[in-house]
Design a protein around this motif. Structure first.
Motif, PDB file in Angstrom:
ATOM      1  N   ALA A  38       0.836  -1.194   0.000  1.00  0.00           N
ATOM      2  CA  ALA A  38       0.000   0.000   0.000  1.00  0.00           C
ATOM      3  C   ALA A  38       0.874   1.248   0.000  1.00  0.00           C
ATOM      4  O   ALA A  38       1.957   1.268   0.583  1.00  0.00           O
ATOM      5  CB  ALA A  38      -0.919  -0.003   1.229  1.00  0.00           C
ATOM      6  N   GLY A  39       0.376   2.292  -0.663  1.00  0.00           N
ATOM      7  CA  GLY A  39       1.119   3.536  -0.744  1.00  0.00           C
ATOM      8  C   GLY A  39       2.185   3.539  -1.821  1.00  0.00           C
ATOM      9  O   GLY A  39       3.025   4.445  -1.867  1.00  0.00           O
ATOM     10  N   TYR A  40       2.135   2.549  -2.733  1.00  0.00           N
ATOM     11  CA  TYR A  40       3.099   2.457  -3.836  1.00  0.00           C
ATOM     12  C   TYR A  40       2.346   2.247  -5.149  1.00  0.00           C
ATOM     13  O   TYR A  40       1.216   1.743  -5.172  1.00  0.00           O
ATOM     14  CB  TYR A  40       4.062   1.280  -3.636  1.00  0.00           C
ATOM     15  CG  TYR A  40       5.103   1.485  -2.574  1.00  0.00           C
ATOM     16  CD1 TYR A  40       6.396   1.898  -2.902  1.00  0.00           C
ATOM     17  CD2 TYR A  40       4.814   1.264  -1.228  1.00  0.00           C
ATOM     18  CE1 TYR A  40       7.365   2.084  -1.923  1.00  0.00           C
ATOM     19  CE2 TYR A  40       5.766   1.456  -0.242  1.00  0.00           C
ATOM     20  CZ  TYR A  40       7.042   1.864  -0.608  1.00  0.00           C
ATOM     21  OH  TYR A  40       7.998   2.048   0.378  1.00  0.00           O
ATOM     22  N   LEU A  41       2.982   2.633  -6.241  1.00  0.00           N
ATOM     23  CA  LEU A  41       2.502   2.339  -7.584  1.00  0.00           C
ATOM     24  C   LEU A  41       3.642   1.741  -8.398  1.00  0.00           C
ATOM     25  O   LEU A  41       4.814   2.076  -8.182  1.00  0.00           O
ATOM     26  CB  LEU A  41       1.994   3.605  -8.286  1.00  0.00           C
ATOM     27  CG  LEU A  41       0.667   4.192  -7.798  1.00  0.00           C
ATOM     28  CD1 LEU A  41       0.368   5.495  -8.531  1.00  0.00           C
ATOM     29  CD2 LEU A  41      -0.479   3.209  -7.981  1.00  0.00           C
ATOM     30  N   GLU A  42       3.290   0.843  -9.317  1.00  0.00           N
ATOM     31  CA  GLU A  42       4.294   0.254 -10.208  1.00  0.00           C
ATOM     32  C   GLU A  42       4.342   1.046 -11.506  1.00  0.00           C
ATOM     33  O   GLU A  42       3.310   1.266 -12.154  1.00  0.00           O
ATOM     34  CB  GLU A  42       3.953  -1.207 -10.503  1.00  0.00           C
ATOM     35  CG  GLU A  42       4.960  -1.875 -11.435  1.00  0.00           C
ATOM     36  CD  GLU A  42       4.549  -3.283 -11.828  1.00  0.00           C
ATOM     37  OE1 GLU A  42       5.201  -3.853 -12.721  1.00  0.00           O
ATOM     38  OE2 GLU A  42       3.573  -3.805 -11.252  1.00  0.00           O
ATOM     39  N   SER A  43       5.509   1.476 -11.886  1.00  0.00           N
ATOM     40  CA  SER A  43       5.656   2.224 -13.138  1.00  0.00           C
ATOM     41  C   SER A  43       5.577   1.279 -14.325  1.00  0.00           C
ATOM     42  O   SER A  43       5.620   0.055 -14.193  1.00  0.00           O
ATOM     43  CB  SER A  43       6.987   2.976 -13.150  1.00  0.00           C
ATOM     44  OG  SER A  43       8.071   2.049 -13.229  1.00  0.00           O
ATOM     45  N   SER A  44       5.457   1.848 -15.516  1.00  0.00           N
ATOM     46  CA  SER A  44       5.496   1.065 -16.746  1.00  0.00           C
ATOM     47  C   SER A  44       6.876   0.434 -16.923  1.00  0.00           C
ATOM     48  O   SER A  44       7.880   0.971 -16.463  1.00  0.00           O
ATOM     49  CB  SER A  44       5.177   1.978 -17.931  1.00  0.00           C
ATOM     50  OG  SER A  44       5.487   1.354 -19.147  1.00  0.00           O
ATOM     51  N   ASN A  45       6.919  -0.718 -17.593  1.00  0.00           N
ATOM     52  CA  ASN A  45       8.218  -1.353 -17.860  1.00  0.00           C
ATOM     53  C   ASN A  45       8.750  -1.006 -19.246  1.00  0.00           C
ATOM     54  O   ASN A  45       9.665  -1.654 -19.756  1.00  0.00           O
ATOM     55  CB  ASN A  45       8.126  -2.872 -17.679  1.00  0.00           C
ATOM     56  CG  ASN A  45       7.251  -3.537 -18.735  1.00  0.00           C
ATOM     57  OD1 ASN A  45       6.622  -2.876 -19.563  1.00  0.00           O
ATOM     58  ND2 ASN A  45       7.196  -4.851 -18.708  1.00  0.00           N
ATOM     59  N   VAL A  46       8.181   0.025 -19.864  1.00  0.00           N
ATOM     60  CA  VAL A  46       8.611   0.449 -21.199  1.00  0.00           C
ATOM     61  C   VAL A  46       9.980   1.122 -21.115  1.00  0.00           C
ATOM     62  O   VAL A  46      10.207   1.996 -20.270  1.00  0.00           O
ATOM     63  CB  VAL A  46       7.592   1.421 -21.822  1.00  0.00           C
ATOM     64  CG1 VAL A  46       8.120   1.998 -23.128  1.00  0.00           C
ATOM     65  CG2 VAL A  46       6.261   0.714 -22.048  1.00  0.00           C
ATOM     66  N   ASN A  47      10.898   0.719 -22.004  1.00  0.00           N
ATOM     67  CA  ASN A  47      12.183   1.387 -22.159  1.00  0.00           C
ATOM     68  C   ASN A  47      12.027   2.390 -23.298  1.00  0.00           C
ATOM     69  O   ASN A  47      12.000   2.020 -24.472  1.00  0.00           O
ATOM     70  CB  ASN A  47      13.280   0.367 -22.478  1.00  0.00           C
ATOM     71  CG  ASN A  47      14.666   0.986 -22.508  1.00  0.00           C
ATOM     72  OD1 ASN A  47      14.856   2.083 -23.017  1.00  0.00           O
ATOM     73  ND2 ASN A  47      15.636   0.274 -21.960  1.00  0.00           N
ATOM     74  N   SER A  48      11.925   3.674 -22.961  1.00  0.00           N
ATOM     75  CA  SER A  48      11.629   4.706 -23.960  1.00  0.00           C
ATOM     76  C   SER A  48      12.698   4.787 -25.035  1.00  0.00           C
ATOM     77  O   SER A  48      12.390   4.972 -26.226  1.00  0.00           O
ATOM     78  CB  SER A  48      11.476   6.065 -23.273  1.00  0.00           C
ATOM     79  OG  SER A  48      10.420   6.037 -22.335  1.00  0.00           O
ATOM     80  N   VAL A  49      13.969   4.636 -24.645  1.00  0.00           N
ATOM     81  CA  VAL A  49      15.058   4.725 -25.619  1.00  0.00           C
ATOM     82  C   VAL A  49      14.961   3.591 -26.630  1.00  0.00           C
ATOM     83  O   VAL A  49      15.108   3.801 -27.851  1.00  0.00           O
ATOM     84  CB  VAL A  49      16.423   4.713 -24.905  1.00  0.00           C
ATOM     85  CG1 VAL A  49      17.562   4.686 -25.924  1.00  0.00           C
ATOM     86  CG2 VAL A  49      16.562   5.921 -23.990  1.00  0.00           C
ATOM     87  N   THR A  50      14.708   2.382 -26.156  1.00  0.00           N
ATOM     88  CA  THR A  50      14.591   1.230 -27.043  1.00  0.00           C
ATOM     89  C   THR A  50      13.429   1.386 -28.014  1.00  0.00           C
ATOM     90  O   THR A  50      13.550   1.102 -29.210  1.00  0.00           O
ATOM     91  CB  THR A  50      14.410  -0.060 -26.227  1.00  0.00           C
ATOM     92  OG1 THR A  50      15.547  -0.246 -25.374  1.00  0.00           O
ATOM     93  CG2 THR A  50      14.266  -1.272 -27.133  1.00  0.00           C
ATOM     94  N   GLU A  51      12.291   1.848 -27.495  1.00  0.00           N
ATOM     95  CA  GLU A  51      11.118   2.011 -28.348  1.00  0.00           C
ATOM     96  C   GLU A  51      11.343   3.093 -29.398  1.00  0.00           C
ATOM     97  O   GLU A  51      10.973   2.926 -30.566  1.00  0.00           O
ATOM     98  CB  GLU A  51       9.887   2.356 -27.496  1.00  0.00           C
ATOM     99  CG  GLU A  51       9.492   1.299 -26.486  1.00  0.00           C
ATOM    100  CD  GLU A  51       9.145  -0.030 -27.129  1.00  0.00           C
ATOM    101  OE1 GLU A  51       8.670  -0.039 -28.278  1.00  0.00           O
ATOM    102  OE2 GLU A  51       9.351  -1.074 -26.478  1.00  0.00           O
ATOM    103  N   LEU A  52      11.948   4.206 -29.009  1.00  0.00           N
ATOM    104  CA  LEU A  52      12.205   5.285 -29.965  1.00  0.00           C
ATOM    105  C   LEU A  52      13.192   4.837 -31.041  1.00  0.00           C
ATOM    106  O   LEU A  52      13.012   5.136 -32.233  1.00  0.00           O
ATOM    107  CB  LEU A  52      12.742   6.509 -29.231  1.00  0.00           C
ATOM    108  CG  LEU A  52      12.959   7.779 -30.069  1.00  0.00           C
ATOM    109  CD1 LEU A  52      11.655   8.197 -30.737  1.00  0.00           C
ATOM    110  CD2 LEU A  52      13.501   8.901 -29.201  1.00  0.00           C
ATOM    111  N   THR A  53      14.207   4.083 -30.636  1.00  0.00           N
ATOM    112  CA  THR A  53      15.172   3.562 -31.604  1.00  0.00           C
ATOM    113  C   THR A  53      14.498   2.609 -32.585  1.00  0.00           C
ATOM    114  O   THR A  53      14.779   2.645 -33.799  1.00  0.00           O
ATOM    115  CB  THR A  53      16.314   2.835 -30.879  1.00  0.00           C
ATOM    116  OG1 THR A  53      16.946   3.735 -29.961  1.00  0.00           O
ATOM    117  CG2 THR A  53      17.341   2.306 -31.855  1.00  0.00           C
TER     118      THR A  53
END
Length: 247
Positions: A199-214
């Protein structure tokens, strides 16, 4: 000549589809609990009358990256994140049970516990959780929801329900077009007692922005190459037609 043209045309079309998959991943880089999609392409033969001498390109999504994102502390009592493996059971648009790791929970106008996307959270009995009016709410590690009812003293606590937490036991979960995880046979997964919430936490996305942009940039170059191949095929066809006219 038609072989080259068809291969280049289908390759350009499937490259655009692959770009859509990577663009969707990139767009959800900040979405809570989002799991990125894999994308790949392969050559497929065209079957019909005669020999399968034609080949086309086909893009496909072979699966979803289920790696855990980073846990971010928020301190908000309705924010929850799963530590390790596991999923939160919710109700999809068709009234079926589906699964998510998006733990940004809210209480809607009907006093139902819902996700940030408005999906009703399922309770221990497999039905949506409805909350009584409360002054304080606490979600324990096993998903048990305890409240202090509105107008009651600090010592008056009531256990309302327990968030249904499950595990993918046989790898049958897949991501639907709604962004939720579903079972192949639409059968609800059983409650898993070893899944823990924080409780009191959130899980961020596992997307690697650099990899996706490349990947998007690489696919853009591939699309340009395939368009050039189609143009070359057209020019070769025109040149061949002129040679035939001279004979």
């Amino acid at each position: 000549m038609d072989k080259v043209l068809y291969l280049a045309m289908s390759g350009a079309r499937e490259t655009m589809r692959s770009q859509q998959a990577h663009a969707s991943n990139l767009a959800n880089a900040t979405t809570t609990g989002f799991k990125s999609d894999f994308a790949q392409a392969r050559a497929m033969q065209v079957y019909g009358e005669g020999h399968a001498s034609r080949v086309y390109a086909m893009a496909e999504r072979p699966g979803t990256n289920l790696s855990t994102g980073t846990l971010i502390q928020t301190g908000r009592e309705l924010d929850v994140a799963i530590g390790g493996e596991g999923w939160i059971a919710v109700m999809d648009a068709n009234g079926k049970e589906a699964y998510t790791r998006s733990g940004e929970l809210q209480v809607n106008q009907f006093n139902q516990l819902v996700t940030g996307g408005g999906r009703a959270v399922m309770g221990n009995g497999g039905i949506p959780i409805t909350l009584a009016p409360f002054e304080k709410l606490d979600i324990s590690g096993d998903g048990t929801i305890t409240i202090r009812p509105l107008g009651e003293g600090a010592a008056e606590l009531a256990v309302l329900d327990r968030i249904k937490l499950v595990k993918d036991q046989d790898g049958s979960l897949f991501k639907g077009t709604d962004g939720l995880m579903h079972t192949g046979n639409n059968q609800p997964l059983p409650l898993a007692n070893d899944v823990q919430l924080r409780a009191g936490y959130l899980e961020s996305s596992n997307v690697n922005s650099v990899t996706e942009l490349t990947s998007i940039i690489e696919l853009s170059k591939q699309f340009e190459m395939q368009v050039k191949m189609m143009k070359n095929a057209e020019e070769n066809s025109s040149a061949a037609a002129k040679i035939l006219q001279l004979q």
